[in-house]
Design a protein around this motif. Structure first.
Motif, PDB file in Angstrom:
ATOM      1  N   GLU A   1      84.316 -68.115-125.935  1.00  0.00           N
ATOM      2  CA  GLU A   1      83.033 -68.711-126.325  1.00  0.00           C
ATOM      3  C   GLU A   1      82.757 -68.395-127.802  1.00  0.00           C
ATOM      4  OE1 GLU A   1      79.539 -69.599-123.398  1.00  0.00           O
ATOM      5  OE2 GLU A   1      79.039 -67.714-124.380  1.00  0.00           O
TER       6      GLU A   1
ATOM      7  N   SER B   1      75.241 -62.939-118.805  1.00  0.00           N
ATOM      8  CA  SER B   1      74.266 -62.243-117.963  1.00  0.00           C
ATOM      9  C   SER B   1      74.865 -61.871-116.605  1.00  0.00           C
ATOM     10  CB  SER B   1      73.020 -63.113-117.784  1.00  0.00           C
ATOM     11  OG  SER B   1      72.467 -63.402-119.049  1.00  0.00           O
TER      12      SER B   1
ATOM     13  N   THR C   1      68.424 -71.134-117.507  1.00  0.00           N
ATOM     14  CA  THR C   1      69.770 -71.560-117.101  1.00  0.00           C
ATOM     15  C   THR C   1      69.748 -72.067-115.659  1.00  0.00           C
ATOM     16  OG1 THR C   1      70.674 -69.947-118.615  1.00  0.00           O
ATOM     17  CG2 THR C   1      72.180 -70.783-116.952  1.00  0.00           C
TER      18      THR C   1
ATOM     19  N   LYS D   1      76.033 -79.427-119.777  1.00  0.00           N
ATOM     20  CA  LYS D   1      74.744 -79.042-119.157  1.00  0.00           C
ATOM     21  C   LYS D   1      73.790 -80.238-119.150  1.00  0.00           C
ATOM     22  CE  LYS D   1      74.396 -74.222-120.741  1.00  0.00           C
ATOM     23  NZ  LYS D   1      73.633 -73.313-121.592  1.00  0.00           N
TER      24      LYS D   1
ATOM     25  N   ARG E   1      77.120 -63.008-124.655  1.00  0.00           N
ATOM     26  CA  ARG E   1      78.421 -62.369-124.400  1.00  0.00           C
ATOM     27  C   ARG E   1      78.543 -61.015-125.081  1.00  0.00           C
ATOM     28  NH1 ARG E   1      78.553 -67.039-127.200  1.00  0.00           N
ATOM     29  NH2 ARG E   1      79.386 -67.080-129.316  1.00  0.00           N
TER      30      ARG E   1
ATOM     31  N   GLY F   1      77.512 -66.199-116.931  1.00  0.00           N
ATOM     32  CA  GLY F   1      78.038 -66.007-118.294  1.00  0.00           C
ATOM     33  C   GLY F   1      77.806 -64.571-118.731  1.00  0.00           C
TER      34      GLY F   1
HETATM   35  O1  F6P Z   1      76.251 -71.677-121.098  1.00  0.00           O
HETATM   36  C1  F6P Z   1      76.633 -70.620-121.909  1.00  0.00           C
HETATM   37  C2  F6P Z   1      75.589 -69.553-121.986  1.00  0.00           C
HETATM   38  O2  F6P Z   1      74.575 -69.929-122.843  1.00  0.00           O
HETATM   39  C3  F6P Z   1      76.202 -68.235-122.401  1.00  0.00           C
HETATM   40  O3  F6P Z   1      76.341 -68.102-123.756  1.00  0.00           O
HETATM   41  C4  F6P Z   1      75.282 -67.255-121.772  1.00  0.00           C
HETATM   42  O4  F6P Z   1      75.856 -65.984-121.675  1.00  0.00           O
HETATM   43  C5  F6P Z   1      75.053 -67.914-120.436  1.00  0.00           C
HETATM   44  O5  F6P Z   1      75.012 -69.295-120.721  1.00  0.00           O
HETATM   45  C6  F6P Z   1      73.821 -67.481-119.702  1.00  0.00           C
HETATM   46  O6  F6P Z   1      72.658 -67.736-120.419  1.00  0.00           O
HETATM   47  P1  F6P Z   1      71.294 -67.050-120.027  1.00  0.00           P
HETATM   48  O7  F6P Z   1      71.464 -65.582-120.137  1.00  0.00           O
HETATM   49  O8  F6P Z   1      70.285 -67.594-120.995  1.00  0.00           O
HETATM   50  O9  F6P Z   1      70.981 -67.454-118.610  1.00  0.00           O
END
Ligand code: F6P
Length: 544
Positions: A355, A156, A211, A506, A270, A154
């Motif tokens: 998003e 990142s 994540t 998720k 984002r 995402g």
């Molecule tokens: O699932 C969406 C999200 O929360 C995005 O908004 C974000 O950019 C991505 O997942 C990654 O999240 P993180 O940087 O916490 O791993």
């Protein structure tokens, strides 16, 4: 409290204006006003926007600016820049603009000026980047780093990979940059296929450090590295750094907090490519170019904050997007960069726009009775011309296009750039003006083919032009879209900075993982389709 959007006087006037506009195709608008293509343009900090090929009159523009005022856009912009908690559902400030604020600025969040913290992280990133780029940062066996892998997903991932591709021309070619995002193990396996772990540095980028995809890839990376470097976990310190807001989780993973680059909850994923999430970008292009990019962001921020709506580029783009979406009924926007280095820009914009503005309720939880965020998609030109442009020209849907082009190629080659640019201009012209049956007949086209060769035209587009794709220009372009997205969200009265819609999937995946992995058949309580799919997969995976 302001009135609901569709009850605002400007909204009603725009609906009436739209009815009149149906009698005014772009051909007529241009014929009636020979200077339209010069007038309906705006320039901000070296970025030029030609919005004359939108289905609007001066009156439409006045009404759109009035809509922005009736929606309190000015108040909301000021609130964002002041650091107010405008992300209401998460009770957070929205301060990506602080990431590029000069040292002298003061932006207070929860009683603290955040600007010095931003600059402290930038300095730490610069020291580290220089060490790696100069070969002073050594791996566990004493070798210098030759490959950097950003693990993230995402925000990142998309920002870092887009920026790396966009600014490759400025990058250190002695180091290879790779990006692993997908939990599909193929992504990691292919990235590391021919790599020497002793020369590889992993940046684990995750705002939350929870994540699933990123943590699964990070664990596989740690196992891969430790195993191949002789099993000593001490190797992790020289080959892993983290970018996160979560020190506790970073430490628990085994990364020394000294090798962690922080950011804050007021930076949305984002909106984070210019925070520490941009560490891979800085490693690739160096601190000076990174700072030039920040300067570009900042210049567009200043323009957005101060320019009157009528000549404010992000505001205009946002309002035109609302017009095309809500009044012309366009469901998507195509982003078409005529610049190969921007090949990941549409993918990056997909997260930024969808998003942010893929929301169905207003701030106070009321279901909207108008369309919100459109679908963004696209590919670099001219490739798309030979695949999907047919539908844009002659299909039954209206697809507004953003064309992006540069006066100079970074790698000039013979006639290539003139040919490239000729195509941008030709596409925007063809979309707007088309070709009438009379014109087709006059070319001697057989009668039966005439309907097939007619181009209706009247298809809206923006053309965005800049001198050349520099780090500074990339910053301006990204900020342009960030603020256009914000403008749209303000008009629609939605929270552009939360993302509750990604949660359900998720949570369900976390529930299903043990049902796929358990040795004994699990008790399944999903719907009959999901239960059957799970059982089938369990059966199939036994057959080697
Ligand atoms: O699932 C969406 C999200 O929360 C995005 O908004 C974000 O950019 C991505 O997942 C990654 O999240 P993180 O940087 O916490 O791993």
């Amino acid at each position: 409290m302001t009135k609901p959007l569709t009850q605002l006087p400007a909204w009603k006037a725009l609906a009436a204006n739209h009815k009149q506009m149906q009698k005014l195709p772009l051909r007529k608008l241009f014929a009636d006003d020979p200077k339209r293509g010069e007038r309906l343009t705006v320039e901000a900090s070296g970025i030029y926007l030609d919005y004359s090929k939108n289905r609007i009159t001066d009156h439409t523009l006045e009404l759109l600016a009035q809509l922005a005022r009736e929606s309190n856009l000015g108040v909301r912009i000021a609130a964002m820049f002041r650091g107010e908690k405008i992300n209401l559902t998460e009770n957070r400030a929205v301060l990506h603009v602080a990431l590029r604020a000069p040292k002298t600025e003061t932006i207070i969040v929860d009683g603290e000026n955040v600007v010095p913290r931003v600059h402290a992280v930038l300095e730490k990133m610069a020291v580290f980047s220089n060490q790696v780029r100069d070969g002073k940062w050594k791996g566990y066996t004493g070798k210098r780093i030759r490959t950097v892998i950003n693990i993230g997903i995402g925000g990142s991932d998309l920002g870092p990979v887009m920026a790396y591709e966009a600014l490759k021309h400025y990058s250190d070619r002695e180091i290879t940059f790779l990006f692993v995002s997908n939990v599909d193990g193929i992504d990691f396996a292919e990235a590391t296929h021919d790599l020497d772990p002793a020369e590889t540095l992993f940046i684990v980028s995750s705002k939350t450090f929870t994540t699933l995809e990123t943590m699964t890839n990070a664990q596989s990376a740690r196992d891969w590295l430790v195993k191949r470097l002789g099993g000593d976990r001490k190797a992790i310190a020289s080959h892993f750094v983290a970018v996160s807001t979560n020190t506790e989780r970073v430490t628990a993973f085994g990364i020394d907090p000294a090798n962690m680059f922080g950011f804050w909850d007021w930076v949305g994923g984002r909106y984070s490519m210019d925070s520490a999430i941009g560490l891979s970008t800085m490693l690739a292009i160096g601190p000076d170019h990174f700072h030039a990019m920040l300067k570009g962001f900042r210049e567009m921020d200043e323009h957005f904050l101060h320019a009157p709506f009528e000549i404010n580029m992000p505001v205009l783009m946002g309002l035109l997007a609302v017009w095309n979406n809500d009044f012309l009924g366009a469901q998507t926007v195509a982003v078409l960069p005529y610049e190969q280095y921007l090949k990941r820009f549409p993918a990056y914009l997909q997260q930024l726009t969808m998003e942010s503005n893929g929301k169905h309720v207003t701030f106070d939880g009321r279901e909207v009775d108008y369309q919100t965020g459109p679908v963004y998609w696209g590919e670099p030109g001219t490739n798309g011309q030979h695949s999907f442009y047919q539908l844009i020209h002659q299909g039954t849907r209206l697809i507004p296009c953003d064309f992006i082009a540069f006066a100079h190629s970074l790698t000039p080659l013979g006639r290539h750039h003139d040919i490239l640019l000729a195509n941008v201009f030709a596409q925007a012209e063809a979309l707007a003006f088309g070709k009438t049956p009379k014109e087709v007949e006059a070319e001697g086209t057989p009668k039966t083919l005439v309907p097939h060769c007619v181009f209706e035209g009247n298809r809206p587009s923006n053309v965005i032009m800049a001198d050349r794709l520099t780090p500074e220009v990339l910053g301006k372009l990204v900020a342009l879209y960030e603020h256009s997205v914000f403008t749209q969200g303000v008009i629609w009265n939605i929270d552009s900075f939360d993302q509750w819609g990604v949660e359900l999937g998720k949570v369900l995946a976390q529930k299903i993982v043990p049902e796929l992995e358990s040795a004994a058949p699990p008790k399944l309580t999903h719907d009959s389709s999901t239960n059957t799919l799970i059982r089938r997969y369990r059966r199939m995976k036994k057959d080697k």
